[in-house]
Design an enzyme around this catalytic site. Structure first.
Site, PDB file in Angstrom:
ATOM      1  N   GLY A   1       0.876  -1.372  -0.109  1.00  0.00           N
ATOM      2  CA  GLY A   1      -0.008   0.049   0.082  1.00  0.00           C
ATOM      3  C   GLY A   1       0.739   1.368   0.076  1.00  0.00           C
ATOM      4  O   GLY A   1       2.039   1.199   0.443  1.00  0.00           O
ATOM      5  N   SER A   2       0.474   2.432  -0.395  1.00  0.00           N
ATOM      6  CA  SER A   2       1.076   3.813  -0.277  1.00  0.00           C
ATOM      7  C   SER A   2       0.765   4.033   0.901  1.00  0.00           C
ATOM      8  O   SER A   2       0.023   3.662   1.743  1.00  0.00           O
ATOM      9  CB  SER A   2       0.394   4.685  -1.349  1.00  0.00           C
ATOM     10  N   GLY A   3       1.626   5.179   1.146  1.00  0.00           N
ATOM     11  CA  GLY A   3       1.673   5.774   2.533  1.00  0.00           C
ATOM     12  C   GLY A   3       2.888   5.400   3.865  1.00  0.00           C
ATOM     13  O   GLY A   3       2.736   5.984   4.389  1.00  0.00           O
ATOM     14  N   HIS A   4       3.661   4.905   2.769  1.00  0.00           N
ATOM     15  CA  HIS A   4       4.781   4.229   3.886  1.00  0.00           C
ATOM     16  C   HIS A   4       6.021   4.910   2.951  1.00  0.00           C
ATOM     17  O   HIS A   4       7.138   4.347   3.394  1.00  0.00           O
ATOM     18  CB  HIS A   4       4.862   2.861   3.779  1.00  0.00           C
TER      19      HIS A   4
ATOM     20  N   ASP B   1      -1.751  -8.521   0.674  1.00  0.00           N
ATOM     21  CA  ASP B   1      -0.469  -8.641  -0.036  1.00  0.00           C
ATOM     22  C   ASP B   1      -0.341 -10.127  -0.205  1.00  0.00           C
ATOM     23  O   ASP B   1       0.017 -10.474  -1.410  1.00  0.00           O
ATOM     24  CB  ASP B   1       0.600  -8.092   0.670  1.00  0.00           C
TER      25      ASP B   1
ATOM     26  N   HIS C   1      -0.609   0.594  10.394  1.00  0.00           N
ATOM     27  CA  HIS C   1      -1.839   1.265   9.797  1.00  0.00           C
ATOM     28  C   HIS C   1      -2.498   1.450  10.979  1.00  0.00           C
ATOM     29  O   HIS C   1      -3.809   1.623  10.954  1.00  0.00           O
ATOM     30  CB  HIS C   1      -2.440   0.348   8.719  1.00  0.00           C
TER      31      HIS C   1
END
Lengths: 331, 331
Positions: free
Chosen positions: B53-56, B109, B218
């Protein structure tokens, strides 16, 4: 904001302890524990130093290392290091070829550097200096010499440091660092204020729904308060402010730095820089290298600075030389 | 939080636009604009990919580059990339020697990678995988295989990528990446929650005056909620949690990573790591390299993760090989 601190009055000491433990290439000067120095010295190389208040990490201490800075004077949060620290940094960096002190234009730093230079003269250490004045928001173009130094200082340290590493004389290092300053412009936008740990609350406000266009790195009032805009509109405003100040007549070769101010996500930084690069290409400019990340911060401020440098062959060659500043390791 | 965004539903697209404009070494795959690929391919080298996921950021896309990852599948914020993106990343990374998919252990994932591997098999592309499970807070030691992957994934990508660059076979890359996972442990502390841009408010809370020890990337609930402590006490708690899990009987050679989660200042990160290193040395451990900075983040969360890797000669040698992941440039 909840933060990782021990005693808020000793954040600088605690940070320095961790910094030198984590980076064995550097140490605190024996004469002064507020001076970070590169351990490995190179006889006959011009020493390159800077100094400034803490809270801008990785500036300034992170730029000590091979091909960049030899010593850095460390101030309290947002406060100039005393003259003694600049002086000790000068002595540490000198190996007989003189010292270039490349620092940002703030009243305290200016005063203390000049005092330190006089002290060093008594020891027959030759020191010359260049003052970064890249922040276009801090004074009009007619009084450019009054402008503050912000993220554009990175290019001055990188190029000056590279020139010294390549065997340049003190005058050559100073000349090319001054050329970098003359060809560099930055503009900053603040979305949320920062908090000095020892104070415990923000020392200035940015009203929700607004932004401070041209804010300084210590919360200095900017050019104007505006309604908070979308990222693309902010990018456009930043680019046009810089290009207006440069007043180019044709397409140039530029390098671009987008630096987060502390709590700005890398995601946001890429969103901003995408629009910046799109506009520059549309206007016929060529982009050499793009720097995105937290290069010069302002504690935990939410905001970003944008810096352009108008390259020439000499600057480009020196900027592309490899270096190993400890705060910018390639792991 | 006030942020630099355009449409909050399109932060990933906007970020990717900026990312590829700023980094000419990479591009979006022609078949799939949610796959970032290294332009320069090396025939006969094992392909190394990840996704998430994005945001990392800078994970995962910033670790594409020479000596590290060949392709990355990009998900929405905090959401797994679809199987199609993993599959397209596999095809992009394959040059005939097979592909190592090194990813973090999360349900989505896992499911999508396995589906993608089946799709790749139909194309006769051999893919093997390793799952990072470094987050000790996410499951007890007895069910270690259920643990999530957090910042320790960096070491898996670095070492796996280096092994592939050095000419290792697919089985060799997989074996050494698995060894890294087996020898890596992380623990995370959250001080303030993060905000998903499209949601516009934090999706979990950390009460003022408290901290979440063992929080996930998260916002997953940690081991315990505690009163917010001083940095040194937090560092002690993080170190003892990791050492207990390792259960070393003697002094080891470790590398240490202290990663900020998004809005944690570098100053705070150095304060934490100073105490961590002090304790490790007191306990007779040797420190090889220390990594401090934002390596794997969680949007704008205030917090930090601490990772130890128990080195052996093979891992150390591969970790010390030079590489050029675009998100970790040495400028």
């Amino acid at each position: 904001m909840q933060r990782f601190v021990n005693d808020p009055d000793f954040v600088v000491e605690d940070m320095l302890k961790g910094f030198v433990l984590a980076n064995p290439e550097v140490e605190l000067a024996k004469a002064n524990d507020r001076v970070v120095v590169k351990k490995q010295k190179q006889n006959g190389k011009v020493g390159v130093i800077t100094g400034g208040g803490s809270g801008h990490e990785p500036a300034f201490l992170g730029y000590v290392g091979e091909g960049m800075l030899d010593a850095v004077a460390i101030g309290e949060v947002f406060a100039s290091p005393p003259a003694q620290a600049f002086y000790d940094a000068m002595l540490e960096a000198d190996t007989g070829a003189g010292v270039a002190c490349l620092f940002g234009n703030y009243a305290g730093d200016n005063m203390n550097v000049k005092m330190a230079i006089k002290m060093a003269e008594d020891d027959e250490v030759e020191v010359k200096y260049v003052v970064a004045t890249d922040d276009v928001a801090s004074s009009p173009k007619e009084t450019k010499e009054k402008r503050h130094g912000i993220a554009g200082g990175y290019f001055m340290w990188k190029v000056g440091g590279a020139k010294a590493a390549a065997g340049g004389t003190l005058d050559e290092v100073i000349a090319v660092a001054q050329k970098v300053v003359d060809r560099t412009r930055s503009i900053c936008v603040g979305l949320e204020p920062c908090m000095i740990p020892a104070v415990g609350k923000p020392n200035f406000e940015i009203e929700a729904g607004t932004m401070e266009f041209g804010i300084g790195h210590h919360g200095e009032t900017g050019i104007r308060k505006e309604e908070l805009k979308k990222a693309d509109a902010i990018a456009e405003e930043m680019v046009s402010t810089l290009l207006e100040d440069f007043a180019f007549e044709d397409g140039r070769e530029l390098s671009v730095m987008l630096s987060g101010l502390g709590s700005t996500m890398l995601m946001e930084q890429y969103i901003l820089v995408g629009k910046v690069l799109e506009i520059l290409k549309e206007k016929g400019h060529t982009i050499h290298k793009v720097y995105v990340g937290d290069f010069v911060t302002s504690l935990d401020m939410s905001g970003a600075s944008l810096t352009f440098i108008d390259l020439d062959e000499e600057i480009k060659e020196l900027m592309d030389m490899s270096g190993r500043p400890v705060g910018m390791k390639n792991y």
